[in-house]
Motif scaffolding. Structure first.
Motif, PDB file in Angstrom:
ATOM      1  N   HIS A   1     -10.352  53.141   6.670  1.00 54.66           N
ATOM      2  CA  HIS A   1      -9.274  53.865   7.356  1.00 54.66           C
ATOM      3  C   HIS A   1      -8.193  52.926   7.874  1.00 54.66           C
ATOM      4  CE1 HIS A   1     -10.583  58.159   7.546  1.00 54.66           C
ATOM      5  NE2 HIS A   1     -11.725  57.593   7.152  1.00 54.66           N
ATOM      6  N   GLY A   2      -8.274  51.674   7.496  1.00 51.46           N
ATOM      7  CA  GLY A   2      -7.172  50.744   7.730  1.00 51.46           C
ATOM      8  C   GLY A   2      -7.002  50.238   9.145  1.00 51.46           C
ATOM      9  N   PHE A   3      -8.058  50.181   9.939  1.00 54.18           N
ATOM     10  CA  PHE A   3      -7.933  49.631  11.297  1.00 54.18           C
ATOM     11  C   PHE A   3      -7.792  48.114  11.210  1.00 54.18           C
ATOM     12  CE2 PHE A   3      -9.849  53.723  12.176  1.00 54.18           C
ATOM     13  CZ  PHE A   3      -9.213  54.120  13.338  1.00 54.18           C
ATOM     14  N   ASP A   4      -6.747  47.606  11.817  1.00 54.35           N
ATOM     15  CA  ASP A   4      -6.487  46.167  11.784  1.00 54.35           C
ATOM     16  C   ASP A   4      -5.874  45.754  13.131  1.00 54.35           C
ATOM     17  OD1 ASP A   4      -6.235  43.556  10.946  1.00 54.35           O
ATOM     18  OD2 ASP A   4      -4.338  43.908   9.888  1.00 54.35           O
ATOM     19  N   PRO A   5      -6.613  45.034  13.948  1.00 51.95           N
ATOM     20  CA  PRO A   5      -7.942  44.488  13.682  1.00 51.95           C
ATOM     21  C   PRO A   5      -9.022  45.585  13.765  1.00 51.95           C
ATOM     22  CG  PRO A   5      -7.328  44.016  15.943  1.00 51.95           C
ATOM     23  CD  PRO A   5      -6.127  44.656  15.295  1.00 51.95           C
ATOM     24  N   LEU A   6     -10.167  45.291  13.197  1.00 50.20           N
ATOM     25  CA  LEU A   6     -11.240  46.272  13.132  1.00 50.20           C
ATOM     26  C   LEU A   6     -11.742  46.653  14.528  1.00 50.20           C
ATOM     27  CD1 LEU A   6     -12.950  47.908  11.145  1.00 50.20           C
ATOM     28  CD2 LEU A   6     -14.627  46.037  11.184  1.00 50.20           C
ATOM     29  N   ARG A   7     -11.623  45.742  15.478  1.00 48.55           N
ATOM     30  CA  ARG A   7     -12.112  46.061  16.822  1.00 48.55           C
ATOM     31  C   ARG A   7     -11.355  47.243  17.431  1.00 48.55           C
ATOM     32  NH1 ARG A   7      -9.550  41.089  17.639  1.00 48.55           N
ATOM     33  NH2 ARG A   7      -7.648  41.187  18.913  1.00 48.55           N
ATOM     34  N   ALA A   8     -10.136  47.531  16.913  1.00 50.38           N
ATOM     35  CA  ALA A   8      -9.389  48.686  17.416  1.00 50.38           C
ATOM     36  C   ALA A   8     -10.140  49.985  17.135  1.00 50.38           C
ATOM     37  CB  ALA A   8      -7.995  48.726  16.782  1.00 50.38           C
ATOM     38  N   TRP A   9     -10.874  50.044  16.011  1.00 50.42           N
ATOM     39  CA  TRP A   9     -11.683  51.206  15.668  1.00 50.42           C
ATOM     40  C   TRP A   9     -12.817  51.382  16.677  1.00 50.42           C
ATOM     41  CZ3 TRP A   9     -13.213  55.640  14.278  1.00 50.42           C
ATOM     42  CH2 TRP A   9     -14.456  55.936  13.694  1.00 50.42           C
TER      43      TRP A   9
ATOM     44  N   GLU B   1      -7.593  57.648  14.329  1.00 47.39           N
ATOM     45  CA  GLU B   1      -8.961  57.720  14.845  1.00 47.39           C
ATOM     46  C   GLU B   1      -9.599  59.069  14.539  1.00 47.39           C
ATOM     47  OE1 GLU B   1      -8.165  54.750  18.683  1.00 47.39           O
ATOM     48  OE2 GLU B   1      -8.029  56.929  18.900  1.00 47.39           O
ATOM     49  N   ARG B   2      -8.800  60.135  14.615  1.00 48.69           N
ATOM     50  CA  ARG B   2      -9.329  61.467  14.337  1.00 48.69           C
ATOM     51  C   ARG B   2      -9.871  61.557  12.902  1.00 48.69           C
ATOM     52  NH1 ARG B   2      -8.971  66.356  16.611  1.00 48.69           N
ATOM     53  NH2 ARG B   2      -7.581  65.531  18.231  1.00 48.69           N
TER      54      ARG B   2
ATOM     55  N   SER C   1     -12.955  50.089  19.704  1.00 45.22           N
ATOM     56  CA  SER C   1     -12.369  50.406  21.013  1.00 45.22           C
ATOM     57  C   SER C   1     -12.030  51.885  21.099  1.00 45.22           C
ATOM     58  CB  SER C   1     -11.105  49.566  21.245  1.00 45.22           C
ATOM     59  OG  SER C   1     -11.418  48.195  21.333  1.00 45.22           O
ATOM     60  N   GLY C   2     -11.521  52.451  19.993  1.00 40.96           N
ATOM     61  CA  GLY C   2     -11.211  53.866  19.980  1.00 40.96           C
ATOM     62  C   GLY C   2     -12.448  54.719  20.205  1.00 40.96           C
ATOM     63  N   LEU C   3     -13.559  54.353  19.563  1.00 46.20           N
ATOM     64  CA  LEU C   3     -14.803  55.086  19.764  1.00 46.20           C
ATOM     65  C   LEU C   3     -15.238  55.052  21.232  1.00 46.20           C
ATOM     66  CD1 LEU C   3     -16.817  53.901  16.612  1.00 46.20           C
ATOM     67  CD2 LEU C   3     -16.060  56.238  17.066  1.00 46.20           C
ATOM     68  N   TYR C   4     -15.183  53.871  21.833  1.00 43.79           N
ATOM     69  CA  TYR C   4     -15.608  53.733  23.222  1.00 43.79           C
ATOM     70  C   TYR C   4     -14.689  54.519  24.161  1.00 43.79           C
ATOM     71  CZ  TYR C   4     -17.988  49.684  21.147  1.00 43.79           C
ATOM     72  OH  TYR C   4     -18.740  48.863  20.358  1.00 43.79           O
ATOM     73  N   GLU C   5     -13.374  54.415  23.940  1.00 42.75           N
ATOM     74  CA  GLU C   5     -12.426  55.050  24.860  1.00 42.75           C
ATOM     75  C   GLU C   5     -12.429  56.570  24.731  1.00 42.75           C
ATOM     76  OE1 GLU C   5      -8.777  53.084  23.913  1.00 42.75           O
ATOM     77  OE2 GLU C   5      -9.472  51.147  24.687  1.00 42.75           O
ATOM     78  N   VAL C   6     -12.585  57.067  23.524  1.00 44.87           N
ATOM     79  CA  VAL C   6     -12.583  58.516  23.319  1.00 44.87           C
ATOM     80  C   VAL C   6     -13.921  59.136  23.705  1.00 44.87           C
ATOM     81  CG1 VAL C   6     -12.405  60.349  21.572  1.00 44.87           C
ATOM     82  CG2 VAL C   6     -10.823  58.403  21.510  1.00 44.87           C
ATOM     83  N   LEU C   7     -15.019  58.476  23.369  1.00 44.32           N
ATOM     84  CA  LEU C   7     -16.346  59.080  23.536  1.00 44.32           C
ATOM     85  C   LEU C   7     -17.057  58.675  24.826  1.00 44.32           C
ATOM     86  CD1 LEU C   7     -17.665  58.629  19.877  1.00 44.32           C
ATOM     87  CD2 LEU C   7     -16.375  60.540  20.850  1.00 44.32           C
ATOM     88  N   MET C   8     -16.707  57.488  25.395  1.00 42.89           N
ATOM     89  CA  MET C   8     -17.435  56.991  26.557  1.00 42.89           C
ATOM     90  C   MET C   8     -16.542  56.703  27.749  1.00 42.89           C
ATOM     91  SD  MET C   8     -20.062  54.480  24.552  1.00 42.89           S
ATOM     92  CE  MET C   8     -21.104  55.124  23.232  1.00 42.89           C
ATOM     93  N   GLY C   9     -15.232  56.806  27.566  1.00 41.41           N
ATOM     94  CA  GLY C   9     -14.321  56.584  28.682  1.00 41.41           C
ATOM     95  C   GLY C   9     -14.251  55.152  29.129  1.00 41.41           C
ATOM     96  N   ALA C  10     -14.567  54.221  28.234  1.00 44.62           N
ATOM     97  CA  ALA C  10     -14.561  52.794  28.578  1.00 44.62           C
ATOM     98  C   ALA C  10     -13.912  52.003  27.451  1.00 44.62           C
ATOM     99  CB  ALA C  10     -15.976  52.298  28.824  1.00 44.62           C
ATOM    100  N   SER C  11     -13.410  50.825  27.757  1.00 40.88           N
ATOM    101  CA  SER C  11     -12.733  50.013  26.746  1.00 40.88           C
ATOM    102  C   SER C  11     -13.713  49.198  25.916  1.00 40.88           C
ATOM    103  CB  SER C  11     -11.721  49.071  27.412  1.00 40.88           C
ATOM    104  OG  SER C  11     -12.378  48.227  28.342  1.00 40.88           O
ATOM    105  N   GLN C  12     -14.953  49.042  26.413  1.00 49.31           N
ATOM    106  CA  GLN C  12     -15.964  48.297  25.692  1.00 49.31           C
ATOM    107  C   GLN C  12     -17.250  49.103  25.659  1.00 49.31           C
ATOM    108  OE1 GLN C  12     -16.469  44.390  27.339  1.00 49.31           O
ATOM    109  NE2 GLN C  12     -14.291  43.908  27.278  1.00 49.31           N
TER     110      GLN C  12
ATOM    111  N   MET D   1     -13.077  59.521  12.680  1.00 48.89           N
ATOM    112  CA  MET D   1     -14.211  60.153  13.371  1.00 48.89           C
ATOM    113  C   MET D   1     -14.709  61.377  12.608  1.00 48.89           C
ATOM    114  SD  MET D   1     -13.202  59.823  17.421  1.00 48.89           S
ATOM    115  CE  MET D   1     -12.787  58.218  18.124  1.00 48.89           C
ATOM    116  N   GLU D   2     -13.807  62.114  12.008  1.00 46.49           N
ATOM    117  CA  GLU D   2     -14.228  63.265  11.197  1.00 46.49           C
ATOM    118  C   GLU D   2     -15.068  62.799  10.009  1.00 46.49           C
ATOM    119  OE1 GLU D   2     -10.494  65.094  10.353  1.00 46.49           O
ATOM    120  OE2 GLU D   2     -10.504  66.327  12.183  1.00 46.49           O
ATOM    121  N   GLU D   3     -14.672  61.676   9.388  1.00 46.83           N
ATOM    122  CA  GLU D   3     -15.484  61.174   8.277  1.00 46.83           C
ATOM    123  C   GLU D   3     -16.824  60.653   8.771  1.00 46.83           C
ATOM    124  OE1 GLU D   3     -15.313  58.595   4.195  1.00 46.83           O
ATOM    125  OE2 GLU D   3     -13.679  58.337   5.631  1.00 46.83           O
ATOM    126  N   LEU D   4     -16.849  60.077   9.971  1.00 48.20           N
ATOM    127  CA  LEU D   4     -18.122  59.596  10.520  1.00 48.20           C
ATOM    128  C   LEU D   4     -19.080  60.768  10.732  1.00 48.20           C
ATOM    129  CD1 LEU D   4     -19.913  57.350  11.610  1.00 48.20           C
ATOM    130  CD2 LEU D   4     -18.715  57.516  13.812  1.00 48.20           C
TER     131      LEU D   4
END
Length: 548
Positions: free
Chosen positions: A497-505, A441-442, A507-518, A445-448
């Protein structure tokens, strides 16, 4: 109207299906009373809950559907069984000890524990009427106490005396043997104590329409069944009310469903055809327990309206009445956004689609346009990352995303902005849990961060994603305010960046940046929050600043 009526005759919307059942009753001509009567019943033994409101709303939806199908006038009655004896003191009212001495008295003879009305029954009736008036329902309110005491129920009560044996046969079949020995359809009101008496009848006299019974002290009393001296047990009362009023349609929860044959047969014995009935599934609280007036669990109407519009609650009530609904605070954001999705869809739909659209059943032929240019879920996330405490701060972000929007031109959005701040502080903020990013994820996110605001890098990652998928698709036009363009960047980074399934990417954004799973559609969030602000947020997430 005739073309619309033809479409309505084939609509699969549940309200039209029920309306057609009512119409079938009068295929040979309109009712003698001159109108079709829709009724809802309310037992004011506790404060009215949201399920009570839902019953009136859904009945109104069937009534509205009927008015598309037919020119026969209609009427809606909200009937309160406020002459029922108070069996227990509700757990969600003040001054409970003072109420205890009034057990078994009719609810309109029990003092109001809140001190605002003449009785507890009148207090609860007033609450119900306030809720119904808030939503603009057209209805006539009837109090059972008034119905009994003014003689409006007298003819039906006399008929019940005349046909006492027939009604008792219906009731005794449904009772255990022990209960059969003491049961009577009549409940006299004790002349001295004012309590509702659950005692057997020594005599039911069809000559003078009186009942004779012994009270708990062994004293014999004879009372007329008329004038509010006697009330009916609740099951016979149900059927007798149908007969007295000429009810054509009533809905109630599935906990009544096994009693429907009893209600219907008693109505018929008293000389009237039984109405069309509809059983809906029950409302459940956050723990899956049935919502109760006396315990006050679940969410109240006032609570819902503290966080969302009346229309969103109506939308929630329309969907799938035959399915049990978990009625708690976390259903509110979804209901708000889906309601506005349906509003936007309505304008482009044909008649059949419109009659199936929930917003028709909420608004009738006067469906408004949505002014909600930002979803409620997005507003919640915007509050989260911006720490906004006033909706004016949210409007600063909104106007960058939608320059032509304003509180005056977008009242739905302005109202929702205030609701979002309140909802976030009460329900989202206390449950947020941030985490550090994984190595995968790091890197993503750096590429984003690198791609946001840099057209060459953004188009390069989209091109690499296309090549990875074997697609020879043209690259999108660069537009940093466009949701779709920004979403394509986020999507491409997740794929490369190889996220499989893509929703894991995501979910990572939400959990790291917003503190929520969705969370919201991330491209739309970037467009709303801003490129620079989003990059700063991601940097904070990468260095652990959001972990607190």
């Amino acid at each position: 109207m005739s073309d619309l009526r033809d479409v309505a005759m084939n609509s699969k919307a549940w309200a039209f299906e029920e309306a057609r059942r009512v119409l079938e009753r009068y295929k040979d001509g309109p009712p003698e009373k001159g109108y079709v009567l829709f009724e809802t019943g309310y037992g004011p033994s506790g404060l009215p809950h949201i399920g009570t409101f839902g019953e009136v709303l859904r009945t109104t939806m069937v009534r509205r559907a009927f008015e598309v199908l037919s020119d026969i006038p209609t009427k809606l009655i909200s009937f309160s069984d406020d002459m029922d004896g108070m069996r227990k003191v509700p757990g969600n009212v003040p001054n409970q000890e003072a109420l205890a001495e009034h057990l078994q008295k009719p609810l309109t003879s029990v003092p109001d524990p809140f001190g605002t009305h003449d009785s507890f029954g009148e207090h609860n009736n007033a609450m119900l009427r306030r809720f119904l008036d808030t939503f603009g329902f057209e209805y006539e309110f009837i109090s059972a106490t008034e119905f009994y005491k003014t003689g409006k129920f007298d003819d039906t009560l006399k008929r019940a005396v005349e046909r006492y044996d027939d009604i008792m046969k219906v009731m005794l079949k449904s009772l255990r043997e022990e209960r059969q020995q003491t049961y009577s359809i009549f409940l006299p009101i004790h002349p001295e104590t004012g309590r509702v008496m659950y005692v057997p009848m020594k005599e039911v006299n069809a000559t003078d329409y009186t009942v004779t019974f012994d009270d708990e002290d062994g004293r014999e009393w004879t009372l007329p069944v008329t004038g509010g001296n006697v009330k009916l047990q609740w099951k016979p009362d149900f059927g007798a009310r149908w007969a007295a009023l000429g009810v054509d349609f009533e809905m109630y929860g599935k906990d009544h469903s096994t009693n429907t044959p009893i209600y219907s047969r008693i109505c018929e014995i008293l000389g009237q055809p039984a109405p069309v009935t509809y059983n809906y599934e029950l409302f459940l609280d956050e723990n899956g327990q049935k919502i109760s007036k006396s315990s006050g669990n679940g969410i109240s109407i006032d609570e819902w309206l503290s966080y969302a519009s009346t229309e969103s609650l109506s939308y929630f009530m329309f969907g799938k009445p035959k399915t049990a609904k978990r009625l708690y605070f976390d259903v509110i954001p979804k209901a708000v956004d889906e309601y506005h999705q349906q509003l936007r869809a309505y304008a482009g739909q044909d008649d059949a689609q419109r009659l199936a659209n929930p917003v028709f059943h909420i608004h009738g032929h006067n469906v408004p346009a949505s002014t909600m240019v930002v979803p409620f879920a997005m507003l919640l996330n915007l509050v989260s990352v911006s720490a906004a405490e006033e909706k004016e701060k949210l409007w600063g972000f909104i106007n960058r995303y939608a320059p032509d929007a304003s509180p005056e031109k977008n009242p739905d959005l302005d109202q929702a902005a205030g609701f979002a701040i309140r909802y976030y502080n009460d329900f989202v903020k206390p449950t947020r849990t941030f985490r550090a990013p994984t190595d995968q994820e790091r890197g993503a996110m750096e590429e984003l961060i690198a791609c946001l605001g840099d057209a060459d890098k953004a188009l390069d990652v989209i091109a690499r994603k296309n090549a990875q998928e074997g697609k020879d698709a043209p690259l999108p036009e660069v537009n940093w305010q466009d949701d779709e363009f920004l979403q394509s960047i986020v999507f491409a980074i997740g794929k490369t960046h190889g996220f499989d399934p893509l929703r894991a990417w995501f979910s990572g954004l939400y959990e790291v940046l917003m503190g929520a799973s969705q969370g919201p559609r991330f491209g739309g969030f970037i467009a709303l929050y801003g490129i620079d602000e989003t990059k700063a947020l991601i940097r904070d997430g990468l260095v652990g600043k959001l972990l607190g």
